[in-house]
Design a protein around this motif. Structure first.
Motif, PDB file in Angstrom:
ATOM      1  N   ARG A  48       0.831  -1.209   0.000  1.00 14.43           N
ATOM      2  CA  ARG A  48       0.000   0.000   0.000  1.00 14.43           C
ATOM      3  C   ARG A  48       0.870   1.265   0.000  1.00 14.43           C
ATOM      4  NH1 ARG A  48      -5.345  -0.510   1.436  1.00 14.43           N
ATOM      5  NH2 ARG A  48      -6.022  -2.675   1.611  1.00 14.43           N
ATOM      6  N   ALA A  49       1.962   1.211   0.767  1.00 12.16           N
ATOM      7  CA  ALA A  49       2.851   2.378   0.827  1.00 12.16           C
ATOM      8  C   ALA A  49       3.489   2.631  -0.535  1.00 12.16           C
ATOM      9  CB  ALA A  49       3.924   2.166   1.902  1.00 12.16           C
ATOM     10  N   VAL A  50       3.861   1.556  -1.245  1.00 14.54           N
ATOM     11  CA  VAL A  50       4.428   1.740  -2.587  1.00 14.54           C
ATOM     12  C   VAL A  50       3.355   2.299  -3.526  1.00 14.54           C
ATOM     13  CG1 VAL A  50       5.398   0.589  -4.621  1.00 14.54           C
ATOM     14  CG2 VAL A  50       6.253   0.017  -2.355  1.00 14.54           C
ATOM     15  N   ALA A  51       2.114   1.822  -3.394  1.00 11.81           N
ATOM     16  CA  ALA A  51       1.031   2.336  -4.246  1.00 11.81           C
ATOM     17  C   ALA A  51       0.839   3.837  -4.013  1.00 11.81           C
ATOM     18  CB  ALA A  51      -0.266   1.579  -3.965  1.00 11.81           C
ATOM     19  N   LEU A  52       0.915   4.246  -2.751  1.00  7.66           N
ATOM     20  CA  LEU A  52       0.765   5.673  -2.427  1.00  7.66           C
ATOM     21  C   LEU A  52       1.920   6.481  -3.020  1.00  7.66           C
ATOM     22  CD1 LEU A  52      -0.839   7.830  -0.774  1.00  7.66           C
ATOM     23  CD2 LEU A  52       0.723   7.331   1.122  1.00  7.66           C
ATOM     24  N   LEU A  53       3.132   5.932  -2.880  1.00  9.50           N
ATOM     25  CA  LEU A  53       4.318   6.621  -3.407  1.00  9.50           C
ATOM     26  C   LEU A  53       4.222   6.743  -4.934  1.00  9.50           C
ATOM     27  CD1 LEU A  53       6.982   7.803  -2.340  1.00  9.50           C
ATOM     28  CD2 LEU A  53       8.037   5.565  -2.673  1.00  9.50           C
ATOM     29  N   ALA A  54       3.767   5.660  -5.580  1.00  6.78           N
ATOM     30  CA  ALA A  54       3.643   5.673  -7.052  1.00  6.78           C
ATOM     31  C   ALA A  54       2.633   6.738  -7.487  1.00  6.78           C
ATOM     32  CB  ALA A  54       3.210   4.299  -7.553  1.00  6.78           C
ATOM     33  N   LYS A  55       1.550   6.842  -6.717  1.00  7.06           N
ATOM     34  CA  LYS A  55       0.527   7.849  -7.049  1.00  7.06           C
ATOM     35  C   LYS A  55       1.117   9.260  -6.887  1.00  7.06           C
ATOM     36  CE  LYS A  55      -2.898   9.691  -4.465  1.00  7.06           C
ATOM     37  NZ  LYS A  55      -4.051  10.225  -3.940  1.00  7.06           N
ATOM     38  N   ASP A  68      12.262   1.971 -10.626  1.00  6.49           N
ATOM     39  CA  ASP A  68      13.520   1.875  -9.866  1.00  6.49           C
ATOM     40  C   ASP A  68      13.797   3.161  -9.093  1.00  6.49           C
ATOM     41  OD1 ASP A  68      13.931  -0.634 -10.704  1.00  6.49           O
ATOM     42  OD2 ASP A  68      15.480  -0.160 -12.193  1.00  6.49           O
ATOM     43  N   GLU A  69      13.543   4.281  -9.739  1.00  3.01           N
ATOM     44  CA  GLU A  69      13.804   5.560  -9.078  1.00  3.01           C
ATOM     45  C   GLU A  69      12.878   5.713  -7.859  1.00  3.01           C
ATOM     46  OE1 GLU A  69      13.612   8.997 -11.661  1.00  3.01           O
ATOM     47  OE2 GLU A  69      13.560  10.267  -9.856  1.00  3.01           O
ATOM     48  N   MET A  70      11.642   5.312  -8.049  1.00  6.62           N
ATOM     49  CA  MET A  70      10.694   5.400  -6.929  1.00  6.62           C
ATOM     50  C   MET A  70      11.149   4.513  -5.765  1.00  6.62           C
ATOM     51  SD  MET A  70       6.752   4.127  -6.800  1.00  6.62           S
ATOM     52  CE  MET A  70       7.125   2.455  -7.282  1.00  6.62           C
ATOM     53  N   LEU A  71      11.560   3.266  -6.084  1.00  5.20           N
ATOM     54  CA  LEU A  71      11.967   2.348  -5.018  1.00  5.20           C
ATOM     55  C   LEU A  71      13.217   2.863  -4.288  1.00  5.20           C
ATOM     56  CD1 LEU A  71      11.185  -1.083  -6.732  1.00  5.20           C
ATOM     57  CD2 LEU A  71       9.828   0.136  -5.019  1.00  5.20           C
ATOM     58  N   GLY A  72      14.025   3.637  -5.004  1.00  5.74           N
ATOM     59  CA  GLY A  72      15.190   4.276  -4.385  1.00  5.74           C
ATOM     60  C   GLY A  72      14.768   5.321  -3.356  1.00  5.74           C
ATOM     61  N   HIS A  73      13.534   5.807  -3.453  1.00  2.85           N
ATOM     62  CA  HIS A  73      13.021   6.813  -2.509  1.00  2.85           C
ATOM     63  C   HIS A  73      12.148   6.187  -1.430  1.00  2.85           C
ATOM     64  CE1 HIS A  73      13.965   9.701  -5.769  1.00  2.85           C
ATOM     65  NE2 HIS A  73      14.149  10.514  -4.752  1.00  2.85           N
ATOM     66  N   PHE A  74      12.151   4.851  -1.388  1.00  2.00           N
ATOM     67  CA  PHE A  74      11.232   4.163  -0.467  1.00  2.00           C
ATOM     68  C   PHE A  74      11.915   3.912   0.874  1.00  2.00           C
ATOM     69  CE2 PHE A  74       9.497   0.147   1.217  1.00  2.00           C
ATOM     70  CZ  PHE A  74       8.141   0.431   1.247  1.00  2.00           C
ATOM     71  N   SER A  75      11.443   4.582   1.902  1.00  2.00           N
ATOM     72  CA  SER A  75      11.976   4.327   3.243  1.00  2.00           C
ATOM     73  C   SER A  75      10.770   4.181   4.168  1.00  2.00           C
ATOM     74  CB  SER A  75      12.854   5.510   3.657  1.00  2.00           C
ATOM     75  OG  SER A  75      13.091   5.442   5.028  1.00  2.00           O
ATOM     76  N   LEU A  76      10.653   2.999   4.777  1.00  2.00           N
ATOM     77  CA  LEU A  76       9.432   2.690   5.525  1.00  2.00           C
ATOM     78  C   LEU A  76       9.777   2.131   6.891  1.00  2.00           C
ATOM     79  CD1 LEU A  76       6.278   2.461   4.778  1.00  2.00           C
ATOM     80  CD2 LEU A  76       6.721   0.013   4.683  1.00  2.00           C
ATOM     81  N   HIS A  77       9.015   2.537   7.898  1.00  2.00           N
ATOM     82  CA  HIS A  77       9.084   1.811   9.167  1.00  2.00           C
ATOM     83  C   HIS A  77       7.738   1.876   9.875  1.00  2.00           C
ATOM     84  CE1 HIS A  77      10.322   5.844  10.584  1.00  2.00           C
ATOM     85  NE2 HIS A  77       9.768   5.475  11.731  1.00  2.00           N
ATOM     86  N   PHE A  78       7.609   0.973  10.841  1.00  2.00           N
ATOM     87  CA  PHE A  78       6.359   0.869  11.598  1.00  2.00           C
ATOM     88  C   PHE A  78       6.613   1.314  13.029  1.00  2.00           C
ATOM     89  CE2 PHE A  78       6.079  -2.391   8.302  1.00  2.00           C
ATOM     90  CZ  PHE A  78       4.837  -2.126   7.756  1.00  2.00           C
ATOM     91  N   VAL A  79       5.618   1.976  13.602  1.00  2.00           N
ATOM     92  CA  VAL A  79       5.706   2.347  15.015  1.00  2.00           C
ATOM     93  C   VAL A  79       4.548   1.656  15.718  1.00  2.00           C
ATOM     94  CG1 VAL A  79       5.653   4.251  16.677  1.00  2.00           C
ATOM     95  CG2 VAL A  79       6.715   4.601  14.437  1.00  2.00           C
ATOM     96  N   ALA A  80       4.877   0.820  16.701  1.00  2.00           N
ATOM     97  CA  ALA A  80       3.839   0.050  17.387  1.00  2.00           C
ATOM     98  C   ALA A  80       2.858   0.997  18.068  1.00  2.00           C
ATOM     99  CB  ALA A  80       4.478  -0.881  18.403  1.00  2.00           C
TER     100      ALA A  80
END
Ligand code: DC
Length: 238
Positions: A48-55, A68-80
């Motif tokens: 879902r996060a990648v879908a949002l980034l792609a949009k 590839d360029e988009m995935l290079g900008h993908f930084s994700l983490h979860f906070v409990a």
């Protein structure tokens, strides 16, 4: 919370929880992880996060360079969090933004993209490497962690699944009819089971749990007992 001996036996184990939309897997995985004192990895949220980034980046999925360029900008983490884990994409809390009807629609082509699947499966595998983790998502038992210690496959009737999804929408202030949701579930199931890369299918050694008619507490209890039986031989559900 498991007793100390059980905790020792459980330490480092990997549990996967797969199943279609509305089978209750997110809530079950989160509560199961809490009960076992494991990490919870929501792999659907990564798609879902990648879908949002792609949009947001206006990426065409047909263009490998853009992907590839988009995935290079993908930084994700979860906070409990006490209710749902917060999803942080590139330092922004996108927990609500990734759960809209629009992202529900945009995520299927993202999840069908081979390059994105490969990238996210590696990302997920890296996070699961230390163990003591519950991974939730369609291919976690088949592709991401095929050597997981316990693989659960949850399912439920279409009616049950649609009603649960409607409650999810209501909780975030969105009004959607059950019929509309059913059609969306059927469409997503079809796209998810028929796609060439990482299709939705249970692992050969997955344990099936039907969640129709179970309350969430009953469902978590059932899955917890199945895991204990598998991992320690001490669950009530032999
Ligand atoms: O579980 P969910 O509805 O949050 O998942 C969002 C989408 O991502 C859904 O269309 C299925 C897909 N998905 C996937 O293909 N593989 C995963 N491991 C998790 C989710």
């Amino acid at each position: 919370m498991p007793d100390t001996t059980t905790q020792r036996l459980l330490r480092g184990k990997v549990i996967t929880l797969d199943g279609p939309a509305g089978s209750g897997k997110s809530t079950t995985a989160r509560l199961l992880a809490k009960r076992l004192e494991f990490e919870y990895l929501d792999t659907g949220a990564t798609y879902r996060a990648v879908a949002l980034l792609a949009k947001r980046m206006n990426v065409s999925l047909d263009d490998d360079r853009q992907v590839d360029e988009m995935l290079g900008h993908f930084s994700l983490h979860f906070v409990a969090g006490s209710d749902r884990n917060r999803v942080i994409l590139n330092d922004e809390d996108v927990t609500a933004d990734i759960r809209t009807g629009e992202i529900d629609r945009l995520v299927s082509p993202v999840a069908a993209h081979q390059g994105i699947r490969r990238f996210l499966a590696a990302w997920q595998r890296e996070r699961a490497a230390e163990g003591s983790v519950v991974l939730e998502g369609r291919d976690t038992g088949t592709v991401v962690c095929p050597n997981a210690d316990v693989k659960i496959y949850l399912d439920a009737s279409l009616d049950t699944r649609a009603r649960r999804r409607q409650l999810d929408f209501q909780r975030t202030g969105q009004t959607v009819s059950v019929e509309e949701i059913k059609n969306d579930i059927i469409r997503r199931d079809k796209a998810d089971t028929e796609r060439a890369h990482g299709p939705l299918k249970p692992a050969d050694d997955a344990i099936f749990v039907d969640t129709s008619g179970l309350t969430i507490d009953e469902q978590v209890e059932k899955v917890y007992q199945v895991c204990l039986t598998r991992l320690t031989g001490t669950g009530a559900n032999r």
